[in-house]
Design an enzyme around this catalytic site. Structure first.
Site, short mmCIF file in Angstrom:
data_model
loop_
_atom_site.label_atom_id
_atom_site.label_comp_id
_atom_site.label_asym_id
_atom_site.label_seq_id
_atom_site.Cartn_x
_atom_site.Cartn_y
_atom_site.Cartn_z
N LYS A 306 -11.97 -13.34 -2.77
CA LYS A 306 -10.58 -13.81 -2.76
C LYS A 306 -10.50 -14.97 -3.74
CE LYS A 306 -6.82 -15.19 0.38
NZ LYS A 306 -6.13 -16.07 -0.51
N ARG A 311 -1.12 -15.39 -7.95
CA ARG A 311 -0.90 -13.94 -7.94
C ARG A 311 -0.05 -13.56 -9.15
NH1 ARG A 311 -0.78 -10.46 -3.05
NH2 ARG A 311 -0.82 -8.33 -3.84
N ARG A 346 4.39 -13.76 -7.48
CA ARG A 346 4.47 -13.04 -6.20
C ARG A 346 5.90 -12.97 -5.69
NH1 ARG A 346 1.86 -15.12 -1.15
NH2 ARG A 346 3.81 -14.60 -0.19
N GLU A 378 -4.99 -11.70 -10.06
CA GLU A 378 -4.93 -13.14 -9.83
C GLU A 378 -5.30 -13.82 -11.16
OE1 GLU A 378 -4.14 -14.18 -6.68
OE2 GLU A 378 -4.93 -16.20 -6.46
N LYS A 482 -10.43 -4.66 2.69
CA LYS A 482 -9.34 -3.68 2.57
C LYS A 482 -9.78 -2.29 2.99
CE LYS A 482 -7.63 -6.24 -1.45
NZ LYS A 482 -7.36 -6.23 -2.90
N LYS A 502 -7.74 -11.05 5.34
CA LYS A 502 -8.39 -12.12 4.56
C LYS A 502 -9.27 -12.95 5.48
CE LYS A 502 -4.05 -14.77 4.67
NZ LYS A 502 -3.06 -15.55 3.96
P1 ATP Z 1 -2.88 -17.46 0.55
O1 ATP Z 1 -2.29 -18.81 0.76
O2 ATP Z 1 -4.09 -17.18 1.39
O3 ATP Z 1 -3.07 -17.10 -0.89
P2 ATP Z 1 -0.61 -15.78 0.61
O4 ATP Z 1 0.43 -15.78 1.67
O5 ATP Z 1 -0.25 -16.30 -0.73
O6 ATP Z 1 -1.85 -16.53 1.20
P3 ATP Z 1 -1.98 -13.44 1.37
O7 ATP Z 1 -1.55 -12.05 1.26
O8 ATP Z 1 -1.95 -13.99 2.73
O9 ATP Z 1 -1.11 -14.31 0.39
O10 ATP Z 1 -3.42 -13.59 0.78
C1 ATP Z 1 -3.73 -12.82 -0.32
C2 ATP Z 1 -3.60 -13.63 -1.59
O11 ATP Z 1 -4.88 -13.85 -2.12
C3 ATP Z 1 -2.87 -12.82 -2.62
O12 ATP Z 1 -1.49 -13.12 -2.62
C4 ATP Z 1 -3.55 -13.17 -3.93
O13 ATP Z 1 -2.82 -14.19 -4.58
C5 ATP Z 1 -4.89 -13.74 -3.53
N1 ATP Z 1 -6.07 -12.91 -3.91
C6 ATP Z 1 -7.19 -13.37 -4.48
N2 ATP Z 1 -8.09 -12.40 -4.64
C7 ATP Z 1 -7.56 -11.27 -4.15
C8 ATP Z 1 -8.02 -9.92 -4.01
N3 ATP Z 1 -9.24 -9.56 -4.39
N4 ATP Z 1 -7.17 -9.02 -3.44
C9 ATP Z 1 -5.94 -9.38 -3.04
N5 ATP Z 1 -5.46 -10.63 -3.13
C10 ATP Z 1 -6.25 -11.58 -3.68
#
Ligand code: ATP
Length: 676
Positions: A306, A311, A346, A378, A482, A502
């Site tokens: 991660k 994003r 995003r 990302e 996933k 996550k």
């Molecule tokens: P966070 O604050 O944890 O980033 P979020 O609400 O922005 O949370 P989540 O869907 O909860 O988003 O967590 C996934 C986020 O992690 C994605 O929005 C992306 O920006 C990031 N990310 C990093 N690496 C990956 C990956 N390998 N696959 C998917 N998402 C990833």
């Protein structure tokens, strides 16, 4: 299904077929919706009105839907009104011949600018009857106001609003503000639109469903006046529109296509396309590897690092690909690598001007045979000397707009983890294993420019633990786990899905995730902090009631420098009293010294969650029984500003309630269902 009685008296005799939809008609519907909290009735009013638009003036369907969802265009068009309370007050005063001081006093007493507008208009003698406002006229005027820029833009905006308010109806003479909420006043709804909150309890999803119903009814009716659609047809229409909208969230594209081809043929005519960003798939938090194993029991899954960056969705069409896609890529798209490309955030904002360096280098990693794609990835700050990723804080120091490649100090590398569209075809429904393999064949990794997310398909607890440790060593936030095969592994746009989990390194022992909260108020600092705010009141967002529910006071985690930045940012958003859509406890809590417009989202960490009568988060989710208690954060700590999230994307009341329940169930008994 709604029941529009064909013999009911026509409330709008002036609205003739083909003529612009009167704005007064829409306001009457808004007012009916405002008087109820019953979701089915709200949806019925909404679809009834849309049916009438379809019958009489289908050309106005698009502006009608946009005004219903409080938007002027699709998110990616980047059109925002950005008008604060003070400008609106000025315009109301000038339009109604009342002084700003009087308007401010009214606002203090009434607390709702929409109603202040109603009161101001109804006090005003009307010399002449203004030309009736129309839905398309209001939409156009608001759009003009939104795009005003440059010298004197503020004054021109106020003038534009003044014009609208002068032409607006106050709602028919004297109104009882408390009893009928201001009635169907045009002035009230114009002001609320400008504030960004219609406060009708009309969720965007309800408008979408109502639109589908209206369209199905209309199509059936056109085959014979007394024909009514079956429940199956209504359900199918809804399913089609929802599916199309999740892949192509743009009414500007969908509505004309639906009018031309009919709702049941929409899927063949409206598909994911480069140029129209979709809302990304999101993950659910977990706080132990065992929780992941329980969820995916008996199914194959995959783990990925991660990455801690931003994003990004990269859209690309080559010059020699189909022209229909070329025209849909936004005007801001850069000509690059022999094609057109754009990058979206995003929340569908166009980031192309923030990352020109990525767009310019596209040619090095897009294979020549790859003609069009939509990539989920990302962007991560990259250390060119050590050749490794840098912490998120480095990325934040990059300029946000009009970046020139030659001035870029913090280099970024793209880490790609999903592919949504390739060579003219949407691939979202394919299993992740297949999408990943397509991803790997369409691009070539280039060190420091483009890489595939590091992944591992091991299914054992030890494999996952080792991979998690490695991800932390590689400066990542933890893992994404996933679903890998089968229909459930398809890409689910805009959904926080249990097929993506996550695991964050910092939260393994805590509540599983950080929270993204909206700043509503602040307390003046003491001692060393006298010139800045010393603590803040934060809230989560409840999308079903459209209200912000308070969740904690926070004063920890801020450096002096950060406090100064926050003070400067927030000072521009100070308002005289809390907005009527702030849900805060008046009895048991301190009141902040200043209140703000809801504009900023902060990421906050907490030790755990507790119930408190001082706060309101999730208080309607039934966690405290009948007691008036909300969830609150214990020992909250500021982490960072989340520029990439809008206030209505903050952590929701339901999510907080669910986190609370999970915490409780872990400490008290069996695990709760994680589907929220
Ligand atoms: P966070 O604050 O944890 O980033 P979020 O609400 O922005 O949370 P989540 O869907 O909860 O988003 O967590 C996934 C986020 O992690 C994605 O929005 C992306 O920006 C990031 N990310 C990093 N690496 C990956 C990956 N390998 N696959 C998917 N998402 C990833």
């Amino acid at each position: 299904q709604t029941t529009l009685k064909s013999n009911s008296k026509d409330p709008y005799p002036d609205w003739k077929p083909g003529e612009p939809v009167p704005y007064a008609a829409l306001c009457t519907t808004f007012s009916l919706i405002e008087m109820t909290t019953k979701r089915l009735i709200i949806a019925a009013h909404c679809s009834l009105f849309l049916r009438q638009v379809l019958r009489l003036t289908p050309d106005d369907l698009l502006p009608t839907v946009l005004l219903m969802i409080n938007k002027l265009a699709a998110d990616y068009a980047g059109i925002e009104l950005g008008i604060g309370e003070s400008l609106i007050m000025k315009a109301i005063g000038e339009a109604t011949g009342r002084s700003l001081a009087v308007i401010k006093q009214d606002q203090k007493e009434i607390g709702d600018l929409g109603l202040v507008a109603v009161k101001s208009r109804s006090n005003q003698p009307t010399m002449y009857k203004p030309k009736p406002l129309t839905v398309r006229g209001i939409h156009k005027s608001l759009l003009n106001i939104a795009v005003m820029q440059g010298n004197g833009a503020q004054t021109r905006k106020v003038d534009g609003i003044k014009k609208l308010l002068s032409a607006a109806d106050s709602g028919g003479g004297k109104v009882d503000l408390a009893k009928d909420k201001g009635g169907p006043s045009e002035a009230k709804f114009i002001v609320r639109f400008l504030e960004g909150k219609l406060r009708l309890g009309l969720a965007e999803k309800t408008v979408l469903v109502s639109l589908a119903q209206a369209m199905v009814c209309h199509e059936t009716e056109s085959k014979g006046r007394d024909k009514v659609p079956s429940t199956d047809q209504l359900a199918k229409g809804e399913q089609v529109l929802k599916a199309v909208y999740s892949e192509l969230p743009s009414y500007d594209v969908i509505i004309p296509a639906m009018l031309q081809h009919g709702i049941f043929n929409l899927r063949d005519n409206c598909k994911l396309q480069p140029g129209v960003p979709l809302k990304p798939m999101l993950a659910k938090p977990t706080k132990a590897i065992t929780e992941v194993l329980d969820r995916f029991e008996g199914q194959t899954f995959t783990c990925e690092y991660k990455y801690d960056g931003e994003r990004a969705q990269i859209h690309y069409v080559s010059k020699d690909s189909e022209t229909k896609y070329q025209s849909s890529v936004p005007a801001a798209a850069k000509g690059t690598a022999g094609g057109l490309a754009a990058i979206f955030s995003r929340n569908s904002e166009d980031l192309s001007k923030k990352y020109p360096d990525i767009l310019e280098k596209l040619g090095t990693w897009v294979k020549p045979e790859t003609k069009s794609f939509v990539l989920d990835c990302e962007t991560v700050a990259w250390d060119t000397v050590e050749k490794k990723v840098l912490p998120f804080q480095q990325l934040m120091t990059r300029k946000k707009k009009d970046v020139k490649t030659e001035d870029v100090k913090v280099k970024v590398c793209v880490f790609a983890f999903d592919l949504l569209f390739l060579n003219g075809e949407a691939v979202v429904e394919k299993p992740l294993r297949e999408r990943r393999s397509l991803l790997h064949t369409a691009f070539t990794p280039v060190e420091g420019e483009f890489a595939f997310a590091t992944s591992m398909n091991g299914q054992e607890i030890d494999d996952i633990q080792t991979f998690l440790d490695e991800s932390v060593k590689a400066s990542c936030e933890g893992l994404m786990v996933k679903m890998l095969d089968g229909v459930e592994s398809g890409y689910e746009p805009s959904k926080r899905s249990r097929n993506w989990l996550k695991i964050k390194k910092d939260y393994l022992a805590g509540i599983g995730d950080s929270l993204d909260l909206v700043v509503l108020g602040a307390y003046h600092g003491k001692g060393k902090r006298t010139s800045v705010y010393g603590a803040f009141l934060l809230a989560c967002y409840n999308p079903s009631t459209e209200r912000y529910e308070t969740v904690c006071n926070i004063g920890t985690g801020f450096s002096e420098e950060v406090l100064e930045t926050l003070h400067a940012q927030l000072s521009d958003t100070v308002i005289d009293r809390p907005k009527p859509f702030y849900e805060h406890s008046k009895v048991n809590a301190h009141q902040p010294d200043v209140w703000f417009e809801p504009r900023y989202v902060w990421e906050v960490r907490t030790a755990d969650l507790t119930l408190s009568p001082k706060y309101r988060a999730g208080y309607k989710e039934g966690i405290a029984g009948d007691a008036e208690k909300g969830v609150s954060l214990r020992f909250p700590r500021f982490i960072k500003i989340r520029d990439d999230k809008k206030v209505d994307e903050a952590t929701s009341s339901r999510q907080i309630a669910e986190m609370y329940r999970r915490q409780e169930s872990v400490s008290k008994g069996p695990a709760a269902d994680d589907d929220f």
